[in-house]
Design a protein around this motif. Structure first.
Motif, mmCIF file in Angstrom:
data_model
loop_
_atom_site.group_PDB
_atom_site.id
_atom_site.type_symbol
_atom_site.label_atom_id
_atom_site.label_comp_id
_atom_site.label_asym_id
_atom_site.label_seq_id
_atom_site.Cartn_x
_atom_site.Cartn_y
_atom_site.Cartn_z
ATOM 1 N N THR A 275 -7.200 13.759 4.878
ATOM 2 C CA THR A 275 -7.709 13.073 6.188
ATOM 3 C C THR A 275 -7.538 11.553 6.180
ATOM 4 O O THR A 275 -7.817 10.993 6.994
ATOM 5 N N ALA A 276 -6.947 10.867 5.203
ATOM 6 C CA ALA A 276 -6.567 9.536 5.215
ATOM 7 C C ALA A 276 -5.209 9.376 4.583
ATOM 8 O O ALA A 276 -5.119 8.278 3.806
ATOM 9 N N ALA A 277 -4.184 10.028 4.408
ATOM 10 C CA ALA A 277 -3.106 9.912 4.046
ATOM 11 C C ALA A 277 -2.079 9.179 4.540
ATOM 12 O O ALA A 277 -1.116 8.748 4.185
ATOM 13 N N ALA A 278 -2.508 8.850 5.931
ATOM 14 C CA ALA A 278 -1.222 8.503 6.713
ATOM 15 C C ALA A 278 -1.201 6.747 6.153
ATOM 16 O O ALA A 278 -2.290 5.986 5.974
ATOM 17 N N LYS A 279 0.082 6.327 6.292
ATOM 18 C CA LYS A 279 0.396 4.931 5.483
ATOM 19 C C LYS A 279 1.179 4.291 6.339
ATOM 20 O O LYS A 279 2.398 4.841 6.740
ATOM 21 N N THR A 280 1.265 2.818 6.448
ATOM 22 C CA THR A 280 2.250 2.179 6.939
ATOM 23 C C THR A 280 3.277 1.897 5.901
ATOM 24 O O THR A 280 3.035 2.014 4.770
ATOM 25 N N PRO A 281 4.719 1.406 6.454
ATOM 26 C CA PRO A 281 5.685 1.272 5.551
ATOM 27 C C PRO A 281 5.193 0.233 4.288
ATOM 28 O O PRO A 281 5.644 0.080 3.397
ATOM 29 N N TRP A 282 4.488 -0.968 4.927
ATOM 30 C CA TRP A 282 4.219 -1.976 3.855
ATOM 31 C C TRP A 282 3.276 -1.380 2.767
ATOM 32 O O TRP A 282 3.436 -1.731 1.801
ATOM 33 N N ALA A 283 2.360 -0.398 3.247
ATOM 34 C CA ALA A 283 1.513 0.217 2.047
ATOM 35 C C ALA A 283 2.412 0.854 1.236
ATOM 36 O O ALA A 283 2.239 0.735 -0.010
ATOM 37 N N VAL A 284 3.278 1.601 1.571
ATOM 38 C CA VAL A 284 4.159 2.229 0.706
ATOM 39 C C VAL A 284 4.973 1.326 0.011
ATOM 40 O O VAL A 284 5.157 1.286 -1.350
ATOM 41 N N ALA A 285 5.590 0.178 0.571
ATOM 42 C CA ALA A 285 6.130 -0.759 -0.140
ATOM 43 C C ALA A 285 5.520 -1.506 -1.448
ATOM 44 O O ALA A 285 6.055 -1.599 -2.410
ATOM 45 N N ARG A 286 4.124 -1.601 -1.104
ATOM 46 C CA ARG A 286 3.421 -2.151 -2.013
ATOM 47 C C ARG A 286 3.219 -1.142 -3.216
ATOM 48 O O ARG A 286 3.057 -1.678 -4.237
ATOM 49 N N GLN A 287 3.133 0.073 -2.980
ATOM 50 C CA GLN A 287 3.139 0.852 -4.087
ATOM 51 C C GLN A 287 4.415 1.274 -4.910
ATOM 52 O O GLN A 287 4.321 1.377 -6.100
ATOM 53 N N LEU A 288 5.680 0.942 -4.209
ATOM 54 C CA LEU A 288 6.807 0.988 -4.825
ATOM 55 C C LEU A 288 7.182 -0.206 -5.767
ATOM 56 O O LEU A 288 7.540 -0.143 -6.712
ATOM 57 N N PHE A 289 6.687 -1.328 -5.176
ATOM 58 C CA PHE A 289 7.543 -2.460 -5.667
ATOM 59 C C PHE A 289 6.123 -3.564 -6.247
ATOM 60 O O PHE A 289 6.579 -4.522 -6.724
ATOM 61 N N GLY A 290 4.903 -3.491 -5.985
ATOM 62 C CA GLY A 290 4.092 -4.195 -6.154
ATOM 63 C C GLY A 290 3.684 -5.457 -5.270
ATOM 64 O O GLY A 290 4.363 -5.369 -4.278
ATOM 65 N N ASP A 291 3.238 -6.642 -5.967
ATOM 66 C CA ASP A 291 3.133 -7.824 -5.150
ATOM 67 C C ASP A 291 4.515 -8.156 -4.548
ATOM 68 O O ASP A 291 5.422 -8.269 -5.508
ATOM 69 N N LEU A 292 4.625 -8.516 -3.394
ATOM 70 C CA LEU A 292 5.700 -8.982 -2.707
ATOM 71 C C LEU A 292 5.652 -10.513 -2.277
ATOM 72 O O LEU A 292 4.643 -10.701 -1.249
ATOM 73 N N GLU A 293 6.620 -11.371 -2.278
ATOM 74 C CA GLU A 293 6.536 -12.606 -1.675
ATOM 75 C C GLU A 293 7.840 -13.059 -1.353
ATOM 76 O O GLU A 293 9.061 -12.401 -1.672
ATOM 77 N N GLY A 294 7.720 -14.023 -0.421
ATOM 78 C CA GLY A 294 8.857 -14.618 0.245
ATOM 79 C C GLY A 294 9.779 -13.431 0.867
ATOM 80 O O GLY A 294 9.403 -12.526 1.731
ATOM 81 N N ILE A 295 11.462 -13.628 0.832
ATOM 82 C CA ILE A 295 12.108 -12.857 1.551
ATOM 83 C C ILE A 295 11.993 -11.317 1.003
ATOM 84 O O ILE A 295 12.501 -10.313 1.650
ATOM 85 N N HIS A 296 11.225 -11.153 -0.231
ATOM 86 C CA HIS A 296 10.963 -9.570 -0.649
ATOM 87 C C HIS A 296 10.050 -8.755 0.307
ATOM 88 O O HIS A 296 9.995 -7.596 0.234
ATOM 89 N N VAL A 297 9.305 -9.698 0.988
ATOM 90 C CA VAL A 297 8.389 -9.003 1.819
ATOM 91 C C VAL A 297 9.105 -8.131 2.835
ATOM 92 O O VAL A 297 8.943 -7.011 3.243
#
Length: 331
Positions: A275-297
């Protein structure tokens, strides 16, 4: 007749992928002259001097794609040599009309990141940190299409990393720019946000201000996979835009890398209650890559989006919201 000789000149050693590779082809053309810095300019001149080639003897300056570390010196070299600057039609505007297209790019990048669910502060950080390249506001650029011939080279369309990425094939070599790199896998999606599809409910444009942006529905990961498969079928040795050589086996490694990443994207969507599985690409990116800063965002959000769009085409995920975009597994 195909160009038979090529030599590498290393320029601009400060980039994240290592030294840029500029290539002198048959003493007629330079491909990807490098970033727009004085140090790179001196290194390029020194390389030409070692080869016994005066800039004035060049006929063409060719560019694989619009990124400044490859295209930055192209206008300066073309003007100095009184040579023709040419590149793939899909990327040409970003060099030919640099000032205007930079403003459009920043607006597009910000809109894409917001649509991906990137927080406002992170979006602002990326846009505010985007440097202005010391390139002319406008410069003449000849547009090239797949199959054209220029300076004894065959023009080979290789989209994915950017919309109009282009390789150049000689007698026994293929200058592949950032399509195939020896140590890193080039970003797809965030490296050129024009490649990403726009919102589902936005109608397809009947016309567009630029011919290279007339298509709204795009698939950057599919395009990149197609590029890699096309390059795998060619016989020439691969000469990359960073580093001196790249083995042909690297293509299979990169295809496998993206297969594994798609599986990780699916796993990221699986990690949640139904019931709460929908995620934004940003949420998925954070799970894939961890903390992101600068151009890596931008890179992280764009790459996650590229994979989600490809998985949607395959019927494995569906888009359930558009503001910001959210995806969930097809159950």
């Amino acid at each position: 007749m195909a160009a038979a000789s090529v030599s590498r000149i290393e320029v601009g050693r400060d980039g994240p992928e290592g030294g840029n590779s500029a290539y002198l082809v048959a003493a007629r053309a330079v491909v990807d002259p490098g970033p727009p810095t004085e140090r790179a300019w001196q290194e390029l001149h020194a390389g030409l001097e070692r080869a016994g080639v005066a800039p004035a003897s060049l006929e063409y300056v060719l560019v694989t794609h619009w990124h400044a570390d490859h295209a930055g010196l192209a206008p300066r070299l073309a003007e100095t040599a009184d040579a023709t600057l040419a590149m793939g039609a899909g990327d040409a505007a970003l060099v030919a009309d640099y000032a205007r297209e930079r403003e459009r790019r920043l607006e597009r990048d910000a809109a894409v990141m917001r649509r991906c669910g990137v927080p406002t502060a992170a979006v602002d950080s990326v846009i505010d940190g985007d440097p202005v390249s010391p390139m002319p506001d406008e410069t003449p650029v000849e547009r090239l299409a797949d199959g054209d011939r220029v300076a004894g080279l065959e023009v080979v369309a290789t989209p994915g990393h950017t919309l109009g990425h282009t390789a150049f094939a000689g007698d026994d070599f293929l200058l592949v720019g950032d399509a195939v790199l020896p140590t890193v896998t080039p970003n797809v999606g965030g490296s050129d946000t024009r490649t990403l599809r726009e919102d589902r409910h936005k109608p397809r444009a009947a016309s567009a201000t630029n011919a290279d942006e007339s298509v709204v529905d795009r698939d950057p990961l599919g395009a990149f996979r197609g590029t890699l498969e096309r390059l795998a079928d060619r016989p020439e040795r691969l000469l990359p835009g960073h580093g001196a050589t790249v083995e042909r086996g690297r293509i299979a490694e990169m295809l496998e890398h993206h297969r594994e990443r798609s599986q990780r994207v699916l796993a990221a969507l699986e990690d949640g209650e139904p019931t709460a599985a929908a995620k934004t690409p940003w949420a998925v990116a954070r799970q894939l890559f961890g903390d992101l800063e600068g151009i890596h965002v931008k890179f992280g959000a764009g790459e996650a989006t590229a994979h989600l769009q490809a998985l949607e085409r395959e019927g494995l995920v569906e888009r359930v919201a558009d503001g910001p975009v959210q995806y969930e597994l097809v159950r």
